[in-house]
Design an enzyme around this catalytic site. Structure first.
Site, mmCIF file in Angstrom:
data_model
loop_
_atom_site.group_PDB
_atom_site.id
_atom_site.type_symbol
_atom_site.label_atom_id
_atom_site.label_comp_id
_atom_site.label_asym_id
_atom_site.label_seq_id
_atom_site.Cartn_x
_atom_site.Cartn_y
_atom_site.Cartn_z
ATOM 1 N N ASP A 187 -82.395 -11.649 72.243
ATOM 2 C CA ASP A 187 -81.499 -10.912 71.347
ATOM 3 C C ASP A 187 -82.233 -10.517 70.063
ATOM 4 O O ASP A 187 -81.668 -9.842 69.197
ATOM 5 C CB ASP A 187 -80.205 -11.691 71.059
ATOM 6 N N SER A 188 -83.519 -10.890 69.982
ATOM 7 C CA SER A 188 -84.373 -10.361 68.912
ATOM 8 C C SER A 188 -84.470 -8.846 69.005
ATOM 9 O O SER A 188 -84.962 -8.198 68.082
ATOM 10 C CB SER A 188 -85.770 -10.980 68.988
ATOM 11 N N ASP A 226 -80.928 -13.438 77.025
ATOM 12 C CA ASP A 226 -80.216 -14.138 75.956
ATOM 13 C C ASP A 226 -78.724 -13.831 76.005
ATOM 14 O O ASP A 226 -78.325 -12.671 76.164
ATOM 15 C CB ASP A 226 -80.737 -13.668 74.588
ATOM 16 N N LYS A 274 -80.204 -17.553 78.580
ATOM 17 C CA LYS A 274 -80.588 -18.493 77.524
ATOM 18 C C LYS A 274 -79.475 -18.517 76.487
ATOM 19 O O LYS A 274 -78.888 -17.483 76.183
ATOM 20 C CB LYS A 274 -81.912 -18.071 76.871
ATOM 21 N N GLU A 298 -78.293 -20.643 72.603
ATOM 22 C CA GLU A 298 -78.774 -21.449 71.479
ATOM 23 C C GLU A 298 -77.852 -22.640 71.236
ATOM 24 O O GLU A 298 -76.627 -22.519 71.334
ATOM 25 C CB GLU A 298 -78.854 -20.583 70.216
ATOM 26 N N GLU A 310 -88.068 -23.798 68.776
ATOM 27 C CA GLU A 310 -88.540 -22.801 67.793
ATOM 28 C C GLU A 310 -88.602 -23.383 66.389
ATOM 29 O O GLU A 310 -87.661 -24.064 65.938
ATOM 30 C CB GLU A 310 -87.607 -21.583 67.801
HETATM 31 O O1 KIV Z 1 -84.538 -13.576 70.899
HETATM 32 C C1 KIV Z 1 -85.717 -13.956 71.085
HETATM 33 O O2 KIV Z 1 -86.662 -13.172 71.138
HETATM 34 C C2 KIV Z 1 -85.944 -15.384 71.228
HETATM 35 C C3 KIV Z 1 -87.357 -15.854 71.228
HETATM 36 C C4 KIV Z 1 -87.930 -15.776 69.886
HETATM 37 C C5 KIV Z 1 -87.490 -17.215 71.817
HETATM 38 O O3 KIV Z 1 -85.023 -16.143 71.322
#
Ligand code: KIV
Length: 290
Positions: free
Chosen positions: A62-63, A101, A131, A133, A200
């Site tokens: 989600d980056s 994510d 994924k 968090e 992280e």
């Molecule tokens: O969203 C993302 O790119 C991430 C990575 C930095 C692990 O969660």
């Protein structure tokens, strides 16, 4: 080596794949303590094609909020955004496990909400895992999804979706209370059935301790070389941004190369040096032209 032969005489969008057996969740889980796992983020089909042969895992992170959309944080990301980019990355890869994510607000409310969102992501994209968090607070959700056929990669330490609660993006685990909390988080998600965990932005000794303690592979980012794998945001490691977190190593200077190419293009257009006869169509000479 590339997994693709791209036939540009037909279409750039439909490459001819050379299929390889895609890595599975059990294969990734088994990699604990073996050769470190290689994970990078990818958001587009073409980038996935380029990265796929070199990676074990492609993360549609989600980056993409900051990297692709210029948003100030990952908070505004929607399920639709993750699905569109996730499907593109699955289409562009044949070897790596693709993990997507779960965006903020799509899973925290309850295990049932998380199942609805995660199953939607897997159906829409063809990816094999999601994924999310969080540590102890997400253990019940991780167990719920895992028991229902949805593999979960966890993410602990500096969790960007919690930026408003954490008060920033600083490293975690500097005090005894935070260290103890990180260890509880790691044990909880491992016992809940996460197949891997991103660790992280934590002080190195705690990353080493967690990696030695839990059964699933740890994937470090700003953590330690002792983790079972590493991940970076692709645009950070390619040098697309001037300012990056201190844990990023720039493996290229793509923004410099793109700027130079754009400047050269602008100069060639303005001086009429581009296009040349090589890039223009001329009428065929022959009897019909006479
Ligand atoms: O969203 C993302 O790119 C991430 C990575 C930095 C692990 O969660």
């Amino acid at each position: 080596m590339s997994t693709f032969t791209i036939d540009t005489s037909t279409s750039r969008a439909t490459p001819t794949p050379a299929p390889m057996k895609r890595l599975t969740v059990p294969a990734i889980r088994k990699a604990k303590g073996a050769t470190p796992l290689v994970m990078l983020t990818a958001y587009t089909c073409r980038m996935a094609q380029i990265l796929d042969p070199h990676c074990d895992i492609l993360l549609v992170g989600d980056s993409l909020a900051q990297v692709v959309y210029g948003l100030p944080s990952t908070i505004p990301v929607s399920l639709d955004m993750m699905c569109a980019h996730g499907a593109a990355v699955v289409r562009g890869s044949y070897h790596s496990l693709v993990v997507i994510d779960m965006p903020f607000g799509s899973y925290e409310e309850s295990p049932a909400q998380a199942f609805r969102s995660a199953s939607h992501i897997l159906k829409e994209t063809g990816a094999a895992a999601v994924k999310l968090e969080g540590g102890e607070a997400m253990a019940e959700t991780i167990a719920f999804l895992s028991a229902r056929g949805i593999p979960v990669m966890a993410h602990i330490g500096l969790t960007p979706q919690a930026v408003n609660a954490l008060g920033g993006y600083g490293a975690r685990g500097r005090g005894e209370a935070e260290r103890a909390k990180l260890m509880r988080d790691a044990i909880a998600i491992d016992e809940a059935g996460a197949f891997a965990v991103v660790v992280e932005g934590v002080v190195e000794p705690i990353a080493i301790e967690i990696s030695a303690k839990i059964g699933c592979p740890t994937i470090g980012i700003g953590a330690s070389a002792a983790c079972d794998g590493q991940v970076l945001v692709i645009d950070d490691m390619l040098g697309m941004f001037d300012r990056v977190p201190r844990f990023v190593k720039k493996f290229a200077d793509l923004s410099g190369q793109i700027e130079a190419a754009a400047a050269q293009y602008a100069q060639d257009v303005r001086s009429r040096a581009f296009p040349t006869p090589d890039q223009t169509y001329q009428p065929k000479s022959g009897p019909s032209d006479a």
